[in-house]
Design a protein around this motif. Structure first.
Motif, PDB file in Angstrom:
ATOM      1  N   GLY A 167     -36.829  31.141  82.430  1.00 29.92           N
ATOM      2  CA  GLY A 167     -36.033  32.307  82.092  1.00 29.92           C
ATOM      3  C   GLY A 167     -36.880  33.423  81.528  1.00 29.92           C
ATOM      4  O   GLY A 167     -37.031  34.483  82.125  1.00 29.92           O
ATOM      5  N   HIS A 168     -37.475  33.162  80.373  1.00 32.16           N
ATOM      6  CA  HIS A 168     -38.220  34.204  79.671  1.00 32.16           C
ATOM      7  C   HIS A 168     -39.357  34.768  80.505  1.00 32.16           C
ATOM      8  O   HIS A 168     -39.532  35.994  80.585  1.00 32.16           O
ATOM      9  N   HIS A 169     -40.142  33.915  81.140  1.00 37.33           N
ATOM     10  CA  HIS A 169     -41.294  34.413  81.894  1.00 37.33           C
ATOM     11  C   HIS A 169     -40.879  35.194  83.139  1.00 37.33           C
ATOM     12  O   HIS A 169     -41.671  35.998  83.634  1.00 37.33           O
ATOM     13  N   ASP A 177     -33.433  39.843  79.286  1.00 35.38           N
ATOM     14  CA  ASP A 177     -34.084  38.714  78.626  1.00 35.38           C
ATOM     15  C   ASP A 177     -33.630  38.602  77.174  1.00 35.38           C
ATOM     16  O   ASP A 177     -33.882  39.510  76.378  1.00 35.38           O
ATOM     17  N   PRO A 178     -32.976  37.504  76.787  1.00 36.64           N
ATOM     18  CA  PRO A 178     -32.536  37.374  75.391  1.00 36.64           C
ATOM     19  C   PRO A 178     -33.678  37.247  74.398  1.00 36.64           C
ATOM     20  O   PRO A 178     -33.498  37.510  73.210  1.00 36.64           O
ATOM     21  N   VAL A 195     -31.175  33.087  70.160  1.00 43.70           N
ATOM     22  CA  VAL A 195     -30.854  31.653  70.093  1.00 43.70           C
ATOM     23  C   VAL A 195     -29.732  31.303  71.072  1.00 43.70           C
ATOM     24  O   VAL A 195     -29.855  30.382  71.885  1.00 43.70           O
ATOM     25  N   VAL A 196     -28.628  32.042  70.998  1.00 44.37           N
ATOM     26  CA  VAL A 196     -27.477  31.755  71.865  1.00 44.37           C
ATOM     27  C   VAL A 196     -27.803  32.088  73.319  1.00 44.37           C
ATOM     28  O   VAL A 196     -27.509  31.309  74.233  1.00 44.37           O
ATOM     29  N   GLY A 197     -28.427  33.246  73.533  1.00 40.28           N
ATOM     30  CA  GLY A 197     -28.751  33.649  74.899  1.00 40.28           C
ATOM     31  C   GLY A 197     -29.722  32.709  75.569  1.00 40.28           C
ATOM     32  O   GLY A 197     -29.584  32.396  76.761  1.00 40.28           O
ATOM     33  N   SER A 198     -30.714  32.238  74.828  1.00 36.16           N
ATOM     34  CA  SER A 198     -31.687  31.309  75.407  1.00 36.16           C
ATOM     35  C   SER A 198     -31.049  29.968  75.737  1.00 36.16           C
ATOM     36  O   SER A 198     -31.360  29.349  76.773  1.00 36.16           O
TER      37      SER A 198
END
Length: 392
Positions: A167-169, A177-178, A195-198
Protein backbone atom coordinates in the motif's frame (compact mmCIF):
# COMPACT_ATOMS: atom_id res chain seq x y z
CA UNK A 1 41.87 2.75 -18.02
CA UNK A 2 40.30 3.50 -14.62
CA UNK A 3 40.94 0.81 -12.02
CA UNK A 4 37.82 -0.73 -10.48
CA UNK A 5 37.46 -0.38 -6.71
CA UNK A 6 37.16 -3.85 -5.20
CA UNK A 7 35.38 -4.97 -2.05
CA UNK A 8 38.79 -5.77 -0.57
CA UNK A 9 40.11 -2.25 -1.21
CA UNK A 10 37.12 -0.41 0.30
CA UNK A 11 36.10 -0.85 3.92
CA UNK A 12 32.80 0.31 5.33
CA UNK A 13 33.76 2.78 8.11
CA UNK A 14 30.42 2.07 9.83
CA UNK A 15 30.61 -1.71 9.56
CA UNK A 16 30.84 -2.41 13.29
CA UNK A 17 29.01 0.75 14.33
CA UNK A 18 25.72 -0.90 13.30
CA UNK A 19 26.03 -2.97 16.47
CA UNK A 20 25.46 0.22 18.48
CA UNK A 21 21.78 -0.11 17.63
CA UNK A 22 21.61 -3.18 19.88
CA UNK A 23 21.79 -0.81 22.85
CA UNK A 24 18.05 -0.27 22.32
CA UNK A 25 16.88 -3.89 22.92
CA UNK A 26 19.39 -4.09 25.78
CA UNK A 27 17.93 -0.98 27.43
CA UNK A 28 15.52 -2.87 29.78
CA UNK A 29 18.51 -4.65 31.32
CA UNK A 30 20.47 -1.42 31.55
CA UNK A 31 17.46 0.27 33.16
CA UNK A 32 17.37 -2.37 35.91
CA UNK A 33 21.09 -1.96 36.59
CA UNK A 34 20.91 1.84 36.74
CA UNK A 35 17.92 1.84 39.07
CA UNK A 36 19.47 -0.81 41.29
CA UNK A 37 22.79 0.96 41.75
CA UNK A 38 21.83 4.63 41.37
CA UNK A 39 18.45 4.35 43.10
CA UNK A 40 16.74 6.74 40.68
CA UNK A 41 13.39 5.59 39.29
CA UNK A 42 13.74 7.83 36.25
CA UNK A 43 16.13 5.29 34.78
CA UNK A 44 13.27 2.86 34.21
CA UNK A 45 12.83 5.05 31.12
CA UNK A 46 16.35 4.28 29.88
CA UNK A 47 15.16 3.25 26.41
CA UNK A 48 13.29 6.52 25.98
CA UNK A 49 16.26 8.46 27.36
CA UNK A 50 18.53 6.84 24.77
CA UNK A 51 16.25 7.89 21.92
CA UNK A 52 15.07 11.27 23.22
CA UNK A 53 18.23 12.56 24.91
CA UNK A 54 21.43 10.66 24.16
CA UNK A 55 20.84 10.10 20.45
CA UNK A 56 19.94 13.77 19.74
CA UNK A 57 23.01 14.94 21.69
CA UNK A 58 25.30 12.67 19.67
CA UNK A 59 23.67 13.86 16.45
CA UNK A 60 24.10 17.48 17.53
CA UNK A 61 27.82 17.22 18.15
CA UNK A 62 28.82 14.95 15.26
CA UNK A 63 29.15 15.84 11.60
CA UNK A 64 26.49 14.88 9.11
CA UNK A 65 27.33 11.72 7.21
CA UNK A 66 26.77 12.38 3.51
CA UNK A 67 29.21 9.72 2.33
CA UNK A 68 28.03 6.94 0.03
CA UNK A 69 29.60 3.59 -0.85
CA UNK A 70 31.36 3.53 -4.24
CA UNK A 71 29.20 2.06 -6.98
CA UNK A 72 31.85 -0.59 -7.63
CA UNK A 73 31.33 -2.21 -4.23
CA UNK A 74 27.53 -2.02 -4.04
CA UNK A 75 26.91 -5.60 -5.19
CA UNK A 76 29.36 -7.12 -2.71
CA UNK A 77 28.17 -4.84 0.08
CA UNK A 78 24.54 -5.74 -0.61
CA UNK A 79 25.33 -9.45 -0.37
CA UNK A 80 27.51 -9.30 2.73
CA UNK A 81 25.55 -11.44 5.20
CA UNK A 82 27.12 -9.74 8.21
CA UNK A 83 24.69 -6.83 7.84
CA UNK A 84 21.55 -8.92 7.82
CA UNK A 85 22.81 -10.78 10.89
CA UNK A 86 22.93 -7.42 12.66
CA UNK A 87 19.16 -7.22 12.18
CA UNK A 88 18.60 -10.88 13.04
CA UNK A 89 20.25 -10.52 16.45
CA UNK A 90 17.92 -7.66 17.33
CA UNK A 91 15.00 -10.09 17.68
CA UNK A 92 16.25 -12.41 20.45
CA UNK A 93 17.43 -9.37 22.39
CA UNK A 94 14.06 -7.68 21.78
CA UNK A 95 12.12 -10.58 23.25
CA UNK A 96 14.57 -11.20 26.06
CA UNK A 97 14.06 -7.55 27.01
CA UNK A 98 10.28 -7.92 26.81
CA UNK A 99 10.27 -10.95 29.11
CA UNK A 100 12.67 -9.20 31.47
CA UNK A 101 10.44 -6.12 31.45
CA UNK A 102 7.42 -8.22 32.42
CA UNK A 103 9.44 -9.72 35.25
CA UNK A 104 10.39 -6.21 36.44
CA UNK A 105 6.72 -5.11 36.46
CA UNK A 106 5.79 -7.86 38.92
CA UNK A 107 8.98 -8.12 40.99
CA UNK A 108 10.36 -4.60 41.40
CA UNK A 109 8.98 -1.89 43.70
CA UNK A 110 7.37 0.48 41.22
CA UNK A 111 4.72 3.14 41.41
CA UNK A 112 2.47 3.86 38.44
CA UNK A 113 4.90 6.49 37.10
CA UNK A 114 7.76 3.97 37.20
CA UNK A 115 5.60 1.35 35.50
CA UNK A 116 4.88 3.93 32.81
CA UNK A 117 8.57 4.75 32.44
CA UNK A 118 9.40 1.05 32.07
CA UNK A 119 6.60 0.67 29.51
CA UNK A 120 8.13 3.58 27.60
CA UNK A 121 11.44 1.72 27.47
CA UNK A 122 9.74 -1.42 26.14
CA UNK A 123 7.72 0.72 23.73
CA UNK A 124 10.92 2.12 22.25
CA UNK A 125 12.30 -1.42 21.93
CA UNK A 126 9.10 -2.49 20.16
CA UNK A 127 9.02 0.63 17.98
CA UNK A 128 12.58 0.13 16.78
CA UNK A 129 11.62 -3.55 16.39
CA UNK A 130 8.97 -2.42 13.89
CA UNK A 131 11.79 -0.70 12.04
CA UNK A 132 13.80 -3.93 12.05
CA UNK A 133 10.69 -5.62 10.65
CA UNK A 134 10.53 -2.89 8.02
CA UNK A 135 14.07 -3.69 6.91
CA UNK A 136 13.48 -7.46 6.77
CA UNK A 137 9.95 -7.32 5.36
CA UNK A 138 11.19 -5.75 2.13
CA UNK A 139 13.47 -8.67 1.35
CA UNK A 140 12.76 -11.74 -0.77
CA UNK A 141 14.15 -14.42 1.56
CA UNK A 142 11.54 -16.42 3.48
CA UNK A 143 13.49 -16.26 6.72
CA UNK A 144 13.57 -12.46 6.70
CA UNK A 145 9.88 -12.18 5.90
CA UNK A 146 9.03 -14.55 8.75
CA UNK A 147 11.29 -12.70 11.14
CA UNK A 148 9.57 -9.45 10.16
CA UNK A 149 6.29 -10.85 11.49
CA UNK A 150 8.01 -11.97 14.68
CA UNK A 151 9.43 -8.48 15.24
CA UNK A 152 5.94 -6.96 14.83
CA UNK A 153 4.28 -9.28 17.35
CA UNK A 154 5.36 -7.27 20.41
CA UNK A 155 3.52 -4.16 19.20
CA UNK A 156 0.48 -6.06 17.83
CA UNK A 157 1.00 -4.27 14.50
CA UNK A 158 1.26 -7.24 12.17
CA UNK A 159 -0.81 -5.67 9.39
CA UNK A 160 2.13 -3.28 8.81
CA UNK A 161 3.81 -6.21 7.03
CA UNK A 162 1.14 -6.06 4.30
CA UNK A 163 0.24 -2.39 4.14
CA UNK A 164 3.76 -1.00 4.03
CA UNK A 165 4.88 -3.10 1.09
CA UNK A 166 1.71 -3.24 -0.98
CA UNK A 167 0.00 0.00 0.00
CA UNK A 168 2.36 2.67 1.24
CA UNK A 169 5.11 2.07 -1.31
CA UNK A 170 2.59 2.25 -4.15
CA UNK A 171 0.71 5.35 -2.97
CA UNK A 172 3.42 7.23 -1.10
CA UNK A 173 3.37 11.03 -1.38
CA UNK A 174 -0.21 11.08 -2.67
CA UNK A 175 -3.47 12.14 -0.99
CA UNK A 176 -4.61 8.48 -1.18
CA UNK A 177 -1.86 7.22 1.15
CA UNK A 178 -2.91 7.14 4.83
CA UNK A 179 0.74 7.03 5.92
CA UNK A 180 1.67 10.26 4.10
CA UNK A 181 1.12 13.32 6.30
CA UNK A 182 -0.34 16.42 4.68
CA UNK A 183 0.77 20.02 4.93
CA UNK A 184 -1.09 21.62 7.83
CA UNK A 185 -2.06 18.28 9.35
CA UNK A 186 -0.94 17.82 12.95
CA UNK A 187 0.56 14.59 14.24
CA UNK A 188 -2.50 14.10 16.46
CA UNK A 189 -4.82 14.27 13.46
CA UNK A 190 -2.52 12.12 11.34
CA UNK A 191 -2.14 9.38 13.98
CA UNK A 192 -5.71 7.95 13.89
CA UNK A 193 -5.96 8.52 10.14
CA UNK A 194 -2.79 6.53 9.53
CA UNK A 195 -3.58 3.74 12.02
CA UNK A 196 -7.15 3.16 10.81
CA UNK A 197 -6.38 3.83 7.15
CA UNK A 198 -3.40 1.48 7.13
CA UNK A 199 -5.40 -1.28 8.79
CA UNK A 200 -8.33 -1.07 6.38
CA UNK A 201 -5.97 -0.78 3.42
CA UNK A 202 -3.94 -3.81 4.51
CA UNK A 203 -7.12 -5.87 4.90
CA UNK A 204 -8.27 -4.86 1.42
CA UNK A 205 -4.94 -5.80 -0.20
CA UNK A 206 -4.73 -9.12 1.63
CA UNK A 207 -8.33 -9.97 0.76
CA UNK A 208 -7.66 -9.30 -2.92
CA UNK A 209 -4.44 -11.33 -2.87
CA UNK A 210 -6.13 -14.37 -1.34
CA UNK A 211 -9.14 -14.07 -3.65
CA UNK A 212 -6.81 -14.30 -6.66
CA UNK A 213 -5.51 -17.57 -5.22
CA UNK A 214 -8.93 -18.94 -4.35
CA UNK A 215 -8.13 -18.95 -0.62
CA UNK A 216 -10.52 -17.98 2.16
CA UNK A 217 -9.80 -14.67 3.84
CA UNK A 218 -10.17 -16.43 7.19
CA UNK A 219 -7.44 -18.99 6.60
CA UNK A 220 -4.95 -18.15 9.39
CA UNK A 221 -2.10 -19.99 7.67
CA UNK A 222 -2.42 -18.10 4.38
CA UNK A 223 -3.65 -14.73 5.60
CA UNK A 224 -0.55 -12.71 6.50
CA UNK A 225 -2.51 -10.35 8.74
CA UNK A 226 -4.30 -13.05 10.74
CA UNK A 227 -1.12 -15.09 11.16
CA UNK A 228 0.73 -12.01 12.42
CA UNK A 229 -2.08 -11.11 14.83
CA UNK A 230 -2.18 -14.68 16.14
CA UNK A 231 1.52 -14.41 16.97
CA UNK A 232 0.70 -11.39 19.11
CA UNK A 233 -2.23 -13.16 20.79
CA UNK A 234 -0.10 -16.18 21.67
CA UNK A 235 2.76 -13.95 22.84
CA UNK A 236 0.55 -11.86 25.12
CA UNK A 237 -1.26 -14.95 26.42
CA UNK A 238 2.04 -16.65 27.27
CA UNK A 239 3.36 -13.56 29.06
CA UNK A 240 0.15 -13.11 31.06
CA UNK A 241 0.13 -16.80 31.95
CA UNK A 242 3.72 -16.53 33.17
CA UNK A 243 3.55 -13.21 35.05
CA UNK A 244 -0.12 -12.63 35.83
CA UNK A 245 -2.92 -10.37 34.66
CA UNK A 246 -1.35 -7.32 36.30
CA UNK A 247 1.03 -6.96 33.34
CA UNK A 248 -1.80 -6.81 30.78
CA UNK A 249 -2.40 -3.02 30.98
CA UNK A 250 1.31 -2.34 30.63
CA UNK A 251 1.60 -4.63 27.62
CA UNK A 252 -1.07 -2.47 26.00
CA UNK A 253 0.71 0.73 27.01
CA UNK A 254 4.05 -0.37 25.58
CA UNK A 255 2.36 -1.46 22.32
CA UNK A 256 0.62 1.92 22.01
CA UNK A 257 3.94 3.70 22.58
CA UNK A 258 5.64 1.55 19.95
CA UNK A 259 2.90 2.36 17.45
CA UNK A 260 3.10 6.07 18.27
CA UNK A 261 6.86 5.95 17.68
CA UNK A 262 6.39 4.27 14.32
CA UNK A 263 3.64 6.66 13.25
CA UNK A 264 5.80 9.56 14.36
CA UNK A 265 8.40 8.40 11.86
CA UNK A 266 5.70 7.97 9.21
CA UNK A 267 4.47 11.50 9.91
CA UNK A 268 7.76 13.19 9.17
CA UNK A 269 9.01 10.96 6.35
CA UNK A 270 6.73 12.42 3.65
CA UNK A 271 5.12 15.42 5.33
CA UNK A 272 3.53 17.63 2.67
CA UNK A 273 5.36 15.98 -0.24
CA UNK A 274 3.40 15.26 -3.40
CA UNK A 275 3.92 13.29 -6.58
CA UNK A 276 2.46 15.15 -9.51
CA UNK A 277 0.03 13.51 -11.90
CA UNK A 278 0.86 12.72 -15.51
CA UNK A 279 -1.44 13.53 -18.40
CA UNK A 280 -2.96 10.03 -18.19
CA UNK A 281 -4.05 10.68 -14.59
CA UNK A 282 -1.46 8.38 -13.00
CA UNK A 283 1.13 9.63 -10.56
CA UNK A 284 4.73 10.04 -11.60
CA UNK A 285 7.18 7.40 -10.45
CA UNK A 286 8.47 7.68 -6.90
CA UNK A 287 11.71 9.70 -6.79
CA UNK A 288 14.06 10.84 -4.02
CA UNK A 289 12.30 14.20 -3.88
CA UNK A 290 9.18 12.49 -2.49
CA UNK A 291 10.75 11.59 0.88
CA UNK A 292 12.57 13.66 3.47
CA UNK A 293 16.23 12.74 3.94
CA UNK A 294 18.40 12.97 7.06
CA UNK A 295 22.12 12.29 7.42
CA UNK A 296 22.37 12.44 11.22
CA UNK A 297 24.70 9.66 12.27
CA UNK A 298 23.41 8.30 15.57
CA UNK A 299 19.76 8.21 14.50
CA UNK A 300 20.70 6.35 11.33
CA UNK A 301 22.76 3.79 13.24
CA UNK A 302 19.90 3.11 15.66
CA UNK A 303 17.33 2.91 12.85
CA UNK A 304 19.25 0.96 10.19
CA UNK A 305 19.57 3.96 7.87
CA UNK A 306 15.82 4.56 7.86
CA UNK A 307 16.52 8.29 7.61
CA UNK A 308 18.00 7.76 4.15
CA UNK A 309 14.38 7.37 3.26
CA UNK A 310 14.62 9.03 -0.11
CA UNK A 311 16.84 6.30 -1.51
CA UNK A 312 14.75 3.64 0.24
CA UNK A 313 11.58 4.66 -1.60
CA UNK A 314 13.34 5.12 -4.90
CA UNK A 315 15.01 1.69 -4.47
CA UNK A 316 12.94 -0.27 -1.90
CA UNK A 317 14.86 -3.52 -2.27
CA UNK A 318 18.19 -1.98 -1.26
CA UNK A 319 19.56 -3.21 2.04
CA UNK A 320 20.16 -0.60 4.71
CA UNK A 321 23.97 -0.66 4.42
CA UNK A 322 23.81 0.40 0.75
CA UNK A 323 21.26 3.21 1.08
CA UNK A 324 22.67 6.49 -0.20
CA UNK A 325 22.37 10.07 0.92
CA UNK A 326 20.34 11.90 -1.72
CA UNK A 327 21.39 15.52 -1.99
CA UNK A 328 18.46 16.48 -4.24
CA UNK A 329 15.90 15.29 -1.67
CA UNK A 330 14.41 17.66 0.91
CA UNK A 331 16.62 17.62 4.00
CA UNK A 332 15.41 17.38 7.59
CA UNK A 333 17.06 19.75 10.08
CA UNK A 334 17.55 17.04 12.71
CA UNK A 335 17.33 13.29 13.22
CA UNK A 336 14.09 11.40 13.71
CA UNK A 337 14.51 11.28 17.47
CA UNK A 338 14.27 15.07 17.77
CA UNK A 339 11.62 15.54 15.12
CA UNK A 340 9.23 12.90 16.47
CA UNK A 341 9.26 14.76 19.79
CA UNK A 342 8.80 18.05 17.92
CA UNK A 343 5.80 16.60 16.09
CA UNK A 344 4.03 16.12 19.43
CA UNK A 345 3.82 19.92 19.66
CA UNK A 346 2.19 21.12 16.39
CA UNK A 347 3.05 24.84 16.73
CA UNK A 348 6.75 23.99 17.12
CA UNK A 349 6.59 21.51 14.27
CA UNK A 350 5.00 24.05 11.93
CA UNK A 351 7.56 26.70 12.86
CA UNK A 352 10.50 24.43 12.04
CA UNK A 353 9.31 22.26 9.14
CA UNK A 354 6.70 24.27 7.23
CA UNK A 355 9.20 26.88 5.97
CA UNK A 356 11.47 24.08 4.70
CA UNK A 357 8.57 22.42 2.88
CA UNK A 358 7.50 25.70 1.28
CA UNK A 359 11.07 26.45 0.24
CA UNK A 360 11.39 22.98 -1.29
CA UNK A 361 8.39 23.73 -3.54
CA UNK A 362 9.27 27.41 -4.14
CA UNK A 363 6.16 28.45 -2.19
CA UNK A 364 3.93 26.93 -4.89
CA UNK A 365 1.01 25.37 -3.02
CA UNK A 366 -0.14 23.59 -6.16
CA UNK A 367 2.82 21.24 -5.75
CA UNK A 368 2.15 20.44 -2.06
CA UNK A 369 0.01 17.69 -0.54
CA UNK A 370 -2.28 19.80 1.67
CA UNK A 371 -4.72 18.86 4.42
CA UNK A 372 -8.15 19.36 2.76
CA UNK A 373 -9.50 20.84 5.99
CA UNK A 374 -6.74 23.46 6.04
CA UNK A 375 -6.72 24.49 2.37
CA UNK A 376 -8.55 27.79 2.88
CA UNK A 377 -6.33 28.80 5.79
CA UNK A 378 -3.15 27.83 3.94
CA UNK A 379 -4.22 29.63 0.78
CA UNK A 380 -5.09 32.74 2.79
CA UNK A 381 -1.64 32.68 4.34
CA UNK A 382 0.58 31.62 1.44
CA UNK A 383 -1.31 32.27 -1.79
CA UNK A 384 -3.63 30.56 -4.26
CA UNK A 385 -2.57 27.21 -5.80
CA UNK A 386 -3.84 26.03 -9.15
CA UNK A 387 -5.35 22.92 -7.57
CA UNK A 388 -4.75 22.57 -3.83
CA UNK A 389 -5.63 18.90 -3.56
CA UNK A 390 -4.04 17.14 -6.51
CA UNK A 391 -1.33 19.65 -7.33
CA UNK A 392 -2.14 19.49 -11.05
Amino acid sequence: MQQRTSRHQWRDPKRYMWLYGLAIPLSPFLAWLLVRYLHLGVFWATGAIMIAVICPLVDRFTRLDTSNPPEEVMHDLENDKYYRRCTYVYLPLQYAGLVFGCWMWVSQPMGWAEHLASAATLGIVGGVGINAAHEMGHKRTKIERRLAKVALAQSFYGHFYVEHNFGHHIRVATPEDPATARFGESYWKFLPRSVVGSLTSAWKYEKARLARRGVSMWNPKRNNILSAWLMSVFLYAALIAAFGWQIAPWLVVQAVMAIMFLEGANYLEHYGLLRRKRDDGKYVRVAPEHSWNSNHVCSNLFLYNLQRHSDHHANPMRRYQTLRSMGDAPQLPAGYAVLIILALFPPLWRRVIDPKLLEHYDYDLSRINMDPDKVDALVARYGQPSNPVTGR
